[in-house]
Design an enzyme around this catalytic site. Structure first.
Site, PDB file in Angstrom:
ATOM      1  N   LYS A  42      21.262  24.355  12.372  1.00  0.00           N
ATOM      2  CA  LYS A  42      22.727  24.227  12.361  1.00  0.00           C
ATOM      3  C   LYS A  42      23.138  22.805  12.762  1.00  0.00           C
ATOM      4  CE  LYS A  42      23.013  25.915  17.082  1.00  0.00           C
ATOM      5  NZ  LYS A  42      22.975  27.128  17.901  1.00  0.00           N
ATOM      6  N   ARG A 140      30.463  36.198  24.162  1.00  0.00           N
ATOM      7  CA  ARG A 140      30.970  35.354  23.088  1.00  0.00           C
ATOM      8  C   ARG A 140      30.971  36.252  21.857  1.00  0.00           C
ATOM      9  NH1 ARG A 140      27.811  29.805  21.788  1.00  0.00           N
ATOM     10  NH2 ARG A 140      26.484  31.347  20.805  1.00  0.00           N
ATOM     11  N   HIS A 169      21.651  36.799  22.282  1.00  0.00           N
ATOM     12  CA  HIS A 169      21.568  35.369  22.614  1.00  0.00           C
ATOM     13  C   HIS A 169      21.774  35.223  24.125  1.00  0.00           C
ATOM     14  CE1 HIS A 169      21.476  31.176  21.669  1.00  0.00           C
ATOM     15  NE2 HIS A 169      22.746  30.940  21.877  1.00  0.00           N
ATOM     16  N   ARG A 225      13.824  31.877  18.019  1.00  0.00           N
ATOM     17  CA  ARG A 225      14.813  31.025  17.326  1.00  0.00           C
ATOM     18  C   ARG A 225      14.941  29.660  17.988  1.00  0.00           C
ATOM     19  NH1 ARG A 225      18.265  35.510  18.498  1.00  0.00           N
ATOM     20  NH2 ARG A 225      19.399  34.106  19.862  1.00  0.00           N
ATOM     21  N   TYR A 268      35.843  -4.623  27.687  1.00  0.00           N
ATOM     22  CA  TYR A 268      37.195  -4.116  27.965  1.00  0.00           C
ATOM     23  C   TYR A 268      37.319  -3.690  29.424  1.00  0.00           C
ATOM     24  CZ  TYR A 268      37.847  -3.738  22.908  1.00  0.00           C
ATOM     25  OH  TYR A 268      37.957  -3.993  21.573  1.00  0.00           O
ATOM     26  N   CYS A 315      31.867  -0.141  23.543  1.00  0.00           N
ATOM     27  CA  CYS A 315      33.021  -0.343  22.667  1.00  0.00           C
ATOM     28  C   CYS A 315      32.854   0.523  21.423  1.00  0.00           C
ATOM     29  CB  CYS A 315      33.119  -1.812  22.262  1.00  0.00           C
ATOM     30  SG  CYS A 315      32.920  -2.954  23.647  1.00  0.00           S
ATOM     31  N   MET A 316      33.805   0.444  20.514  1.00  0.00           N
ATOM     32  CA  MET A 316      33.731   1.276  19.313  1.00  0.00           C
ATOM     33  C   MET A 316      32.470   0.951  18.498  1.00  0.00           C
ATOM     34  SD  MET A 316      36.474   1.719  16.192  1.00  0.00           S
ATOM     35  CE  MET A 316      37.814   2.268  17.219  1.00  0.00           C
ATOM     36  N   ASP A 317      32.184  -0.338  18.352  1.00  0.00           N
ATOM     37  CA  ASP A 317      31.109  -0.753  17.448  1.00  0.00           C
ATOM     38  C   ASP A 317      29.984  -1.503  18.138  1.00  0.00           C
ATOM     39  OD1 ASP A 317      32.907   0.070  15.360  1.00  0.00           O
ATOM     40  OD2 ASP A 317      33.949  -1.826  15.699  1.00  0.00           O
TER      41      ASP A 317
HETATM   42  C1  LIG Z   1      21.745  27.261  18.487  1.00  0.00           C
HETATM   43  C2  LIG Z   1      21.170  28.602  18.589  1.00  0.00           C
HETATM   44  C3  LIG Z   1      19.800  28.764  18.851  1.00  0.00           C
HETATM   45  C4  LIG Z   1      18.877  27.618  19.160  1.00  0.00           C
HETATM   46  O1  LIG Z   1      19.155  27.138  20.448  1.00  0.00           O
HETATM   47  P1  LIG Z   1      18.221  26.038  21.138  1.00  0.00           P
HETATM   48  O2  LIG Z   1      18.631  26.060  22.555  1.00  0.00           O
HETATM   49  O3  LIG Z   1      18.535  24.737  20.485  1.00  0.00           O
HETATM   50  O4  LIG Z   1      16.828  26.455  20.912  1.00  0.00           O
HETATM   51  C5  LIG Z   1      19.295  30.044  18.839  1.00  0.00           C
HETATM   52  N1  LIG Z   1      20.093  31.110  18.613  1.00  0.00           N
HETATM   53  C6  LIG Z   1      21.419  30.983  18.374  1.00  0.00           C
HETATM   54  C7  LIG Z   1      22.232  32.193  18.129  1.00  0.00           C
HETATM   55  C8  LIG Z   1      21.991  29.734  18.371  1.00  0.00           C
HETATM   56  O5  LIG Z   1      23.309  29.614  18.144  1.00  0.00           O
END
Ligand SMILES: *Cc1c(COP(=O)(O)O)cnc(C)c1O
Length: 374
Positions: A42, A140, A169, A225, A268, A315-317
């Site tokens: 993601k 969540r 999760h 995951r 700055y 700074c920005m750049d």
């Molecule tokens: C982002 C995410 C993960 C991976 O998390 P990490 O801490 O980067 O391993 C696993 N499961 C879900 C549902 C997530 O949103």
């Protein structure tokens, strides 16, 4: 092709080696039934580039990738990824046509999402396989673990939906002292029993993000995951024996060097005043590239194998580094994240310097920075 001095090098060989190292670790620890790996890609693969990372993971053996929303899934399909793609996000207000166009696997995490996907699947005259998300304490997304007998029958009875997997999760997997982590495991097990009692027959179960992979084999279930681990970063404060290496390095070049006299300021706001004759280097990377303002006065870059403190203001750049006594010159390589000589600065260190987390450090590497793949 023109490439700016500031580039992010993404080593896809290291990525594949990390994937393999995680899979090997799981197989060594649980040889009878090694859990599979879901490659989490993601947020543009944590800033590394979803298309390249997705293809590389598939090439390295991944058969299931996960992304945040349907649009990210479409990017992976457009890049030629053929592996199964799980969408983590809630889908209740999404344009669901993308699920069918991209042959994506939805997460059903609310009753509204179940109804929306059921209605869309009926329109398409398809049966859609889905992953059911259980909320075991993060509060969540997900069906509450303690309410499934009320909420699940409608989902399980949806004629066009087919339960493929059940997952949860963790909120505190990276906190070794957290009691909630164990409590979430216990609640997930209760939820799995309820799903079974209600007639749900998922093919598999998954729960472990990177921290949980490192921390506790009891939550590996059938698949894990990892996101952060794939990119070679161990969630702080945990340590891991898995042989991982950072996939991304961020480098630039000195574009100017100048002397300051004692009492003069740079940047700055004049937040840095030279207390003695000082040499500074100007580096063409700033907050528009994702570098945090708070690095000024807290972080450093590597130049000529030494640590040059970031001073003044980001700074920005551009940023300004104190290179007094280093003999730096324009053109010198600047390592912002990575190794130089015998030293290294990694995403964990940078995050710690500014009170952030390594996930944010890699995700925010700006779109202006070219990713160079090797
Ligand atoms: C982002 C995410 C993960 C991976 O998390 P990490 O801490 O980067 O391993 C696993 N499961 C879900 C549902 C997530 O949103």
């Amino acid at each position: 092709m023109r490439v700016r001095p500031t580039v992010a090098r993404v080593d896809l060989g290291v990525l594949k080696a990390n994937y393999r190292a995680i899979a090997d670790h799981l197989a060594r620890q649980q040889p009878s039934r090694p859990p599979g790996v879901i490659g989490v890609v993601k947020a543009n693969a944590y800033g590394h580039g979803a298309a390249q990372v997705g293809r590389a993971l598939e090439d390295g053996g991944a058969d299931l990738l996960a992304c945040a929303d349907i649009e990210e899934g479409a990017v992976l399909r457009a890049a030629g990824v053929r592996a199964e793609i799980l969408v983590f996000g809630a889908l209740s207000v999404s344009d669901l046509d993308g699920l069918f166009d991209g042959r994506l696997t939805p997460t059903i995490s609310t009753p509204g999402a179940a109804r929306a996907v059921q209605a869309a699947a009926a329109r398409y005259k398809q049966r859609v396989r889905y992953h059911l998300k259980i909320d075991t304490g993060m509060n969540r997304l997900g069906f509450r673990f303690d309410n499934l007998r009320r909420t699940l029958p409608e989902v399980l009875g949806s004629p066009n939906l087919e339960l493929d997997a059940v997952f949860t999760h963790f909120a505190t997997a990276d906190d070794p002292g957290s009691a909630l982590f164990d409590e979430q495991r216990r609640r997930f097990e209760l939820a799995l029993a309820d799903v079974a009692a209600l007639g749900g027959r998922p093919r598999y179960r998954h729960a472990a993000n990177s921290a949980a992979v490192v921390r506790d084999p009891r939550v590996w279930f059938d698949r894990v995951r990892p996101g952060l681990l794939l990119y070679g970063i161990v969630p702080p404060p945990l340590e891991s024996a898995i042989a991982l290496n950072p996939v991304m390095t961020l480098t630039s070049r000195v574009v100017a060097v100048k002397g300051m006299r004692a009492g003069e300021i740079t940047g700055y706001g004049g937040r840095f005043t030279a207390s003695k004759p000082t040499t500074i280097a100007i580096v063409p990377a700033g907050y528009a590239d994702g570098l945090d303002l708070r690095l000024a006065g807290r972080g450093a870059v590597l130049i000529r194998g030494q640590r040059a403190p970031i001073v003044g203001s980001v700074c920005m750049d551009m940023l300004i580094a104190d290179v007094t006594g280093m003999d730096a010159s324009p053109g010198d390589e600047v390592v912002i994240i990575g190794r130089q000589g015998n030293d290294k600065i990694d995403a964990r260190e940078m995050a710690a310097a500014i009170g952030s987390i390594p996930w944010e450090i890699v995700c925010r590497v700006g779109t202006r920075i070219e990713r160079v793949y090797g």
